[in-house]
Design an enzyme around this catalytic site. Sequence first.
Site, short mmCIF file in Angstrom:
data_model
loop_
_atom_site.label_atom_id
_atom_site.label_comp_id
_atom_site.label_asym_id
_atom_site.label_seq_id
_atom_site.Cartn_x
_atom_site.Cartn_y
_atom_site.Cartn_z
N ALA A 108 -17.81 -37.03 38.01
CA ALA A 108 -18.03 -37.91 39.02
C ALA A 108 -17.10 -38.07 40.16
O ALA A 108 -16.08 -37.35 40.15
CB ALA A 108 -18.09 -39.33 38.30
N GLY B 212 -19.90 -35.77 34.23
CA GLY B 212 -21.30 -36.02 34.88
C GLY B 212 -21.90 -34.76 35.00
O GLY B 212 -22.92 -34.42 34.73
N GLU C 270 -23.26 -33.95 31.52
CA GLU C 270 -24.19 -34.42 31.27
C GLU C 270 -25.33 -34.32 31.97
O GLU C 270 -26.57 -34.42 31.39
CB GLU C 270 -23.77 -36.17 31.51
N GLU D 213 -13.95 -37.72 29.98
CA GLU D 213 -13.76 -39.16 30.25
C GLU D 213 -12.56 -39.81 29.58
O GLU D 213 -11.89 -40.61 30.02
CB GLU D 213 -15.11 -39.80 30.30
#
Length: 255
Positions: free
Chosen positions: A61, A106, A109, A129
């Site tokens: 992110a 991300g 993911e 994270e």
Amino acid sequence: MTVNLEVADGVGTIRLDRPPMNALDIATQDRLRELAEEVTRRDDVRAVVVWGGEKVFAAGADIKEMQAMDHAAMVVRSKALQDAFTAVARIPKPVVAAITGYALGGGCELALCADFRIAADSAKLGQPEILLGLIPGAGGTQRLARLVGPSKAKDLIFTGRQVKADEALALGLVDRVVPAAEVYEQAHAWAARLAAGPALALRAAKESVDAGLETDIDTGLTIERTWFAGLFATEDRETGMRSFVEEGPGKAKFR
């Protein structure tokens, strides 16, 4: 645009293009959702490649953007974040992630949303994270555990460590490791092979597996049985069976 779509020979390539690291800011997330919905609708797209380019898949992110957000802002945004990734996961066509460089946070993911993952031998994946005082928020706690099992997922999520391609392969986090220069070529070949297959049967297979994993086996068998019987109403089934009887297996030409 930070994400682009190119279509050729039945294969749609969703290409992340936000140098240098393809950080997944809000605009990129929203564009991913738009393109996932577009390839879902388009009949000329029969399989999909998600690619970040030759150097990096996606390093996560946009931390600076997130740092400026408070709790109230993230309560609103977190659903849209998950929806963007879920739109990719629910593309009812075969999807392969072509992973070069980093696939972190991300980025990892997003790779988890694909049906198949081909990684460069130099790739690194992970869910870091926890090092920010957070947990994965775009599906990582759910899709990673379903893919590699809860204990392996917890190890990656609890430690935030990065894994190299060979360990990712051993964990089941990726499905094939190839030289970096061959990642997109092999991903596209995988997609192109399936793009020539029976579209409705492939959709039925994907939805049966994915939906079945979310329920008990009896309900899963009902889903499978419904799709199986329904395919007997399709032209592809007629083509496939006729070709098998007249020419032998594996020679059908599906429209």
